[in-house]
Motif scaffolding. Structure first.
Motif, PDB file in Angstrom:
ATOM      1  N   GLY A 201      41.850  32.343  38.667  1.00 22.39           N
ATOM      2  CA  GLY A 201      41.274  33.266  39.637  1.00 22.39           C
ATOM      3  C   GLY A 201      42.244  33.620  40.753  1.00 22.39           C
ATOM      4  O   GLY A 201      42.386  34.795  41.127  1.00 22.39           O
ATOM      5  N   ALA A 202      42.930  32.620  41.303  1.00 20.16           N
ATOM      6  CA  ALA A 202      43.912  32.883  42.358  1.00 20.16           C
ATOM      7  C   ALA A 202      45.073  33.705  41.828  1.00 20.16           C
ATOM      8  O   ALA A 202      45.565  34.622  42.504  1.00 20.16           O
ATOM      9  CB  ALA A 202      44.407  31.568  42.951  1.00 20.16           C
ATOM     10  N   SER A 203      45.529  33.406  40.620  1.00 14.94           N
ATOM     11  CA  SER A 203      46.633  34.163  40.018  1.00 14.94           C
ATOM     12  C   SER A 203      46.241  35.618  39.820  1.00 14.94           C
ATOM     13  O   SER A 203      47.049  36.533  40.031  1.00 14.94           O
ATOM     14  CB  SER A 203      47.043  33.536  38.685  1.00 14.94           C
ATOM     15  N   LEU A 204      44.999  35.860  39.397  1.00 15.68           N
ATOM     16  CA  LEU A 204      44.538  37.234  39.212  1.00 15.68           C
ATOM     17  C   LEU A 204      44.513  37.976  40.537  1.00 15.68           C
ATOM     18  O   LEU A 204      44.925  39.144  40.613  1.00 15.68           O
ATOM     19  CB  LEU A 204      43.150  37.230  38.569  1.00 15.68           C
ATOM     20  N   ALA A 205      44.034  37.343  41.591  1.00 20.10           N
ATOM     21  CA  ALA A 205      44.002  37.997  42.898  1.00 20.10           C
ATOM     22  C   ALA A 205      45.405  38.425  43.324  1.00 20.10           C
ATOM     23  O   ALA A 205      45.597  39.516  43.876  1.00 20.10           O
ATOM     24  CB  ALA A 205      43.389  37.056  43.931  1.00 20.10           C
ATOM     25  N   ILE A 206      46.392  37.577  43.057  1.00 19.02           N
ATOM     26  CA  ILE A 206      47.776  37.904  43.415  1.00 19.02           C
ATOM     27  C   ILE A 206      48.298  39.052  42.552  1.00 19.02           C
ATOM     28  O   ILE A 206      48.943  39.978  43.045  1.00 19.02           O
ATOM     29  CB  ILE A 206      48.662  36.653  43.265  1.00 19.02           C
ATOM     30  N   ALA A 207      47.992  39.004  41.254  1.00 20.11           N
ATOM     31  CA  ALA A 207      48.464  40.053  40.349  1.00 20.11           C
ATOM     32  C   ALA A 207      47.861  41.409  40.697  1.00 20.11           C
ATOM     33  O   ALA A 207      48.509  42.448  40.514  1.00 20.11           O
ATOM     34  CB  ALA A 207      48.128  39.677  38.908  1.00 20.11           C
TER      35      ALA A 207
ATOM     36  N   ASP B  14      45.182  36.262  30.136  1.00 16.79           N
ATOM     37  CA  ASP B  14      43.940  37.017  30.370  1.00 16.79           C
ATOM     38  C   ASP B  14      44.044  37.783  31.685  1.00 16.79           C
ATOM     39  O   ASP B  14      43.809  38.992  31.752  1.00 16.79           O
ATOM     40  CB  ASP B  14      42.738  36.065  30.475  1.00 16.79           C
ATOM     41  N   ALA B  15      44.361  37.050  32.751  1.00 12.60           N
ATOM     42  CA  ALA B  15      44.399  37.638  34.085  1.00 12.60           C
ATOM     43  C   ALA B  15      45.438  38.745  34.188  1.00 12.60           C
ATOM     44  O   ALA B  15      45.180  39.816  34.757  1.00 12.60           O
ATOM     45  CB  ALA B  15      44.684  36.545  35.118  1.00 12.60           C
ATOM     46  N   LEU B  16      46.612  38.521  33.643  1.00  8.09           N
ATOM     47  CA  LEU B  16      47.697  39.502  33.752  1.00  8.09           C
ATOM     48  C   LEU B  16      47.393  40.759  32.952  1.00  8.09           C
ATOM     49  O   LEU B  16      47.744  41.868  33.367  1.00  8.09           O
ATOM     50  CB  LEU B  16      49.011  38.880  33.287  1.00  8.09           C
TER      51      LEU B  16
END
Length: 434
Positions: A34-40, A331-333
């Motif tokens: 979740g945090a990685s997605l917010a940054i991306a 997934d997030a990226l």
């Protein structure tokens, strides 16, 4: 960056207007994915909010002493996003991978240099990674963070958005309120409340294993080698950390977990040594131990109207092969890449549109299926004590060790290059090799 711990929104007061705050993307879960997605999503230039259960100044429980194995593709992406540069503790380089099974002949030995790489990936302590993510999140002025806050449920998708019911703070009995999002992202882990609220069923398999995780000091310090020693009760793995210790994962049959947890340090070290062998010499000391059940969970679908599941909320896999976070990050990226591309084409694009979610499902299908199948197949085959499977296991070890085509397939997957790989994963920013 807007903080909303107990208020309606960044500038709200107790006299907040009745109209719910509308975000382009609302991410539920401030853990690894979740945090990685917010940054991306910073690159997309849209209104993003992050709903987190932990208060400011605290890290989610997932950021503990676990050792994360970042594939090369993950290292590339997190470097491009400016996260790895925030690490304060040294990382451990994985330059060699050695896989064997107790009682069987054969092994797989992979050398990064033989495949044109300096390393296959890096080992990062989860706590250190959490601190790096937090430092990077703090640099995002456009991100709204609701913390501490708890997801309660969803409203039907309507009029271009979906209502999301939340409770502010950590006090039971606090009143609910509603936020709105064009896209709701469930990144809230294996027992995802978002998945349940959306009515998405999940298939689950219990491997009947418990994994003990700790920091280990051995007679020989890490030198770039990562080891997987397979056994009937589960895997015993050593990962080279950057602090001259190993990250130890010791799998036991669930029925033995209580007795293993009760062992003193000497007893636990003796048990782990017996399972692993003497490749790094004598096990000398270990830190505090944590225990986690091993299971596979697959959501039957990963999207719903104006909603998507990523990371462990979509699929939780056996840690054998260290693919869980790497898969979730992809997934997030992928989601961030699709949203950014749509926004670049049309600044008024709808990031929760059915066409975008359909494209997301299509792009993630192959990577998800192949990674889950690899992890599940390896876990089942490795821990099955049947003598009938022993020749098959030995043959598989010899094939992956001796056949270039088999090695290339194994190495490509281990480094995170399966399916339609997000652009940030493909090469480090300087164009060189990780």
């Amino acid at each position: 960056m807007a903080e909303t711990p107990l208020a309606y929104a960044a500038s709200a007061s107790l006299d907040a207007p009745a109209q719910p705050r509308l975000h382009d993307v609302l991410i539920v879960g401030g853990g690894l994915v979740g945090a990685s997605l917010a940054i991306a999503l910073e690159r997309a230039g849209i209104d993003v909010a992050l709903l987190e259960a932990t208060p400011a100044g605290a890290l989610p429980a997932v950021f503990d002493e676990r050792n994360l194995s970042f594939a090369e593709a993950t290292v590339n992406a997190l470097t491009a996003l400016g996260v790895l540069q925030k690490l304060r503790a040294p990382t451990g380089a994985i330059e060699r991978i050695h896989v064997s099974r107790r009682g069987d002949f054969g092994r797989v030995a992979l050398e990064a240099s033989a495949h044109g790489r300096r390393e296959f990936g890096k080992v990062v302590v989860a706590r250190d990674f959490g601190e790096a993510l937090e430092a990077r999140l703090a640099e995002l002025p456009g991100l709204t963070r609701y913390r501490p806050a708890r997801f309660v449920g969803v409203e039907p998708a309507d009029a271009g958005h979906r209502g999301v019911r939340i409770v502010d703070g950590a006090v039971d009995g606090a009143p609910e309120r509603v936020l709105c999002a064009r896209l709701l992202v469930g990144a809230d882990g294996s027992r995802s409340a978002v998945r349940a609220a959306l009515g998405i069923a999940a298939d689950e398999h219990d491997y009947a294993q418990t994994l003990f995780v700790t920091r280990l000091r051995a007679q020989r310090s890490p030198d770039g080698g990562a080891y997987e020693r397979l056994g009937d009760g589960g895997p015993t793995a050593l990962l080279p950390r950057g602090d001259r210790h190993y990250g130890l994962i010791h799998g036991v049959a669930s029925g033995d977990a209580e007795a293993v947890a009760a062992l003193d340090e000497a007893g636990f070290l003796a048990r782990a040594q017996h399972a692993f062998g003497w490749r790094v010499g004598r096990f000398l000391a270990c830190g505090a131990r944590s225990a986690y059940p091993a299971f596979r969970l697959l959501a039957q679908r990963t999207t719903a109207a104006r909603a998507v599941l990523v990371g462990n909320a979509a699929q939780t896999i056996h840690p054998l092969g260290a693919q869980g976070f790497n898969l979730g990050l992809r997934d997030a990226l992928t989601l961030a890449e699709l949203i950014e591309a749509a926004h670049d084409r049309d600044a008024g694009s709808d990031c929760g549109a059915p066409a975008l979610l359909s494209a997301y499902e299509q792009r993630r299908r192959d990577d998800r299926a192949r990674t889950v199948a690899f992890s599940d197949g390896l876990a089942r085959l490795a821990s099955n004590p049947s003598s009938l499977l022993r020749p098959l296991r030995i043959l598989g070890l010899f094939a992956f060790d001796r056949l270039p085509s088999a090695q290339a397939m194994l190495v490509g997957g281990a480094m995170g290059y399966r399916g339609d790989v997000p652009a940030l994963c493909r090469a480090p920013p300087d164009g060189g090799r990780a």
